[in-house]
Design a protein around this motif. Structure first.
Motif, short mmCIF file in Angstrom:
data_model
loop_
_atom_site.label_atom_id
_atom_site.label_comp_id
_atom_site.label_asym_id
_atom_site.label_seq_id
_atom_site.Cartn_x
_atom_site.Cartn_y
_atom_site.Cartn_z
N ASP A 293 0.82 -1.21 0.00
CA ASP A 293 0.00 0.00 0.00
C ASP A 293 0.86 1.26 0.00
O ASP A 293 0.36 2.36 -0.24
N LEU A 294 2.15 1.10 0.30
CA LEU A 294 3.05 2.24 0.36
C LEU A 294 3.78 2.48 -0.96
O LEU A 294 4.55 3.44 -1.09
N LEU A 295 3.55 1.59 -1.95
CA LEU A 295 4.18 1.77 -3.26
C LEU A 295 3.58 2.99 -3.97
O LEU A 295 2.44 3.37 -3.69
N PRO A 296 4.32 3.57 -4.90
CA PRO A 296 3.76 4.69 -5.68
C PRO A 296 2.48 4.26 -6.38
O PRO A 296 2.35 3.10 -6.78
N PRO A 297 1.53 5.17 -6.55
CA PRO A 297 0.26 4.81 -7.22
C PRO A 297 0.52 4.24 -8.61
O PRO A 297 1.45 4.62 -9.30
N SER A 298 -0.35 3.28 -9.00
CA SER A 298 -0.24 2.65 -10.31
C SER A 298 -1.41 3.07 -11.19
O SER A 298 -2.53 3.24 -10.70
N LYS A 299 -1.13 3.19 -12.48
CA LYS A 299 -2.22 3.52 -13.41
C LYS A 299 -3.16 2.34 -13.61
O LYS A 299 -4.28 2.50 -14.07
N MET A 300 -2.69 1.11 -13.24
CA MET A 300 -3.53 -0.07 -13.39
C MET A 300 -4.42 -0.23 -12.17
O MET A 300 -3.92 -0.33 -11.04
N VAL A 301 -5.70 -0.28 -12.39
CA VAL A 301 -6.66 -0.54 -11.29
C VAL A 301 -7.03 -2.02 -11.38
O VAL A 301 -7.72 -2.44 -12.31
N LEU A 302 -6.56 -2.79 -10.41
CA LEU A 302 -6.70 -4.25 -10.48
C LEU A 302 -8.17 -4.68 -10.56
O LEU A 302 -8.52 -5.60 -11.31
N ASP A 303 -9.03 -4.03 -9.80
CA ASP A 303 -10.44 -4.40 -9.83
C ASP A 303 -11.07 -4.17 -11.20
O ASP A 303 -11.98 -4.92 -11.60
N ASP A 304 -10.60 -3.15 -11.93
CA ASP A 304 -11.12 -2.91 -13.29
C ASP A 304 -10.76 -4.08 -14.20
O ASP A 304 -11.59 -4.52 -15.02
N TRP A 305 -9.52 -4.60 -14.05
CA TRP A 305 -9.12 -5.74 -14.88
C TRP A 305 -9.93 -6.98 -14.50
O TRP A 305 -10.42 -7.71 -15.37
N LYS A 306 -10.11 -7.22 -13.22
CA LYS A 306 -10.86 -8.40 -12.79
C LYS A 306 -12.31 -8.34 -13.29
O LYS A 306 -12.89 -9.36 -13.68
N ARG A 307 -12.86 -7.14 -13.29
CA ARG A 307 -14.23 -6.95 -13.78
C ARG A 307 -14.31 -7.23 -15.28
O ARG A 307 -15.23 -7.90 -15.75
N LEU A 308 -13.31 -6.73 -16.02
CA LEU A 308 -13.28 -6.95 -17.46
C LEU A 308 -13.14 -8.45 -17.76
O LEU A 308 -13.84 -8.99 -18.64
N TYR A 309 -12.28 -9.11 -17.02
CA TYR A 309 -12.06 -10.56 -17.22
C TYR A 309 -13.38 -11.31 -16.98
O TYR A 309 -13.76 -12.19 -17.77
N SER A 310 -14.08 -10.99 -15.90
CA SER A 310 -15.30 -11.72 -15.53
C SER A 310 -16.44 -11.46 -16.50
O SER A 310 -17.26 -12.36 -16.75
N ASN A 311 -16.50 -10.27 -17.04
CA ASN A 311 -17.65 -9.89 -17.86
C ASN A 311 -17.49 -10.18 -19.34
O ASN A 311 -18.46 -10.06 -20.10
N THR A 312 -16.30 -10.53 -19.77
CA THR A 312 -16.07 -10.80 -21.20
C THR A 312 -16.46 -12.24 -21.51
O THR A 312 -15.80 -13.18 -21.04
#
Length: 448
Positions: A293-312
């Motif tokens: 949680d202390l790492l620099p912010p990432s442009k990748m939002v993991l939940d967005d990817w998981k949602r895309l994976y589940s819904n495709t």
């Protein structure tokens, strides 16, 4: 020193020791302190049978009583059994006792006749202790109530025991005994350690995977000198039940009724103590943050990817795979391949799939920081288990390595995205591509 001189020195020292000790043995037999059913005591008793050495069991030994006396503690400060009482002083630790008894005979064949034989005997004694006995104990003792029963710890013990028995099975495929062509001290100690497993927890359905170990064990326990000590050996037919977590009911104590005035006074004192404790109680300390949680912010939002994976549901490669690479942040995340180290064990399909399912359950602590695909591959056993994992950060999180024991059962390799073949392999694993690397998929599981 040359090998012939070294062997001569070993032989000479053994002869001097045995000749010197023989004078003592004429006056005093060796006395073994242990219970009559202790498998570690059996090692010395069987070694004595093969060596022609007199070892007498101490009379009326009671575990928990006899080993707590000042006289016993003087022989072994830890109060553990067995202990061998000799004319020259006590010896404890069961393997050391068995060696002492064996070396009491000059040029004893069970100790090996050459330096390499001696080395191999010691090798298998260590293997029997560290790989066989230790893992049987980790599996058995919690079920008998001698320790906390934890399913993940049991699974780890069984997996480690299977690896050890697999190695032993391979050796015994072309050998009747562990070293040479007759019983040695290594066979005695190995048999006693296996005896605990065969008689208590290793059922036929478990040992049938290791036919050469089975043949070896039943051959050894039916050797006359071993059977004299062990008696008739029967294999366990079921696992000991898991101990109940429900504590035993405590008998209620009947207390005499306190006088009203005294009872009221006690209640006031209690309330005052509670108030004082509340005042002194510190504010709860904030839960330490996960290092990820202390790492620099990432442009990748993991939940967005998981949602895309589940819904495709259709055009998976064009939608989900393309979306993954569009989202992927190579600075904030890393990809890893994993390969199960012991695929030769995966001979039963549902057991293999359950093994993978258990791994994913234990990875739940990383759900906020990871995504994974696990593939079970092959039409026939042994089945291969391979995986792909996306982790926050550039390394596998240390807390995952520390908390999830399955991690050490896999070989881990960081994905090199500059290699087109590795990148395509990532695509195929996310997509559950079949056939995968030329083989059909038996199962595919997703951690998200």
């Amino acid at each position: 020193m040359s090998l012939p001189l070294l062997l001569a020195a070993i032989s000479s020292s053994r002869s001097q020791f045995s000749n010197r000790s023989a004078l003592f043995y004429q006056a005093m037999a060796l006395v073994l302190h242990a219970g009559k059913t202790n498998k570690n005591a059996f090692k010395a008793l069987i070694a004595a049978e093969y060596s022609g050495v007199q070892v007498k069991m101490v009379e009326n030994f009671e575990m928990g009583v006899s080993n707590k006396t000042p006289e016993f503690i003087k022989m072994n400060p830890l109060g553990k059994v067995p202990v061998l009482e000799t004319p020259e002083g006590p010896v404890f630790e069961s393997n050391a006792i068995a060696r002492y008894v064996s070396c009491s005979k000059v040029n004893n064949p069970i100790c090996g006749s050459t330096l390499i034989d001696y080395g191999h005997i010691e090798q298998w004694i260590d293997f029997a202790a560290m790989e066989i006995d230790a893992n049987i104990a980790k599996w058995l003792y919690p079920r008998l109530g001698y320790g906390v029963y934890l399913p993940p710890a049991e699974e780890a013990a069984i997996a480690a025991l299977k690896r050890a028995l697999g190695a032993l099975n391979t050796h015994l495929a072309s050998n009747t005994f562990l070293v040479g062509h007759a019983v040695t001290l290594a066979d005695i100690i190995m048999t006693c350690n296996l005896y605990l497993g065969f008689s208590q927890i290793m059922t036929k359905s478990f040992t049938s995977e290791f036919p050469h170990v089975e043949r070896y064990f039943w051959t050894l326990v039916n050797q006359p000198k071993i059977k004299k000590i062990l008696g008739e050996v029967k294999q366990a037919v079921s696992l000991p039940p898991v101990p109940s977590k429900k504590p035993a009911a405590q008998p209620k104590e009947t207390k005499p009724k306190a006088e009203p005035k005294k009872e009221a006074k006690k209640e006031v004192e209690k309330q005052a103590a509670k108030a004082e404790a509340a005042e002194e109680e510190e504010a709860p300390k904030p839960k330490p943050k996960n290092p990820l949680d202390l790492l620099p912010p990432s442009k990748m939002v993991l939940d967005d990817w998981k949602r895309l994976y589940s819904n495709t549901k259709t055009n998976f490669r064009e939608v989900a795979i393309k979306g993954f690479w569009d989202m992927y942040d190579s600075e904030g995340y890393s990809l890893w391949f994993c390969d199960y180290k012991y695929n030769e064990e995966n001979t039963v399909s549902f057991v293999t799939m359950n093994k993978v399912g258990g791994f994913l359950q234990r990875m739940d602590l990383a759900r906020k920081y990871a995504f994974g695909k696990m593939l079970v591959i092959g039409a026939n056993p042994p089945f291969k288990v391979k995986g792909l994992w996306l982790f926050r950060g550039q390394e596998i999180p240390q807390f995952v390595i520390d908390e999830c024991y399955d991690m050490e059962l896999y070989e881990w390799k960081k994905v090199d995205l500059s290699d087109a073949a590795q990148k395509e392999r990532v695509n195929q694993m996310i997509e559950d591509c079949e056939p995968f690397e030329g083989e059909p998929l038996l199962d595919a599981k997703c951690f998200k």
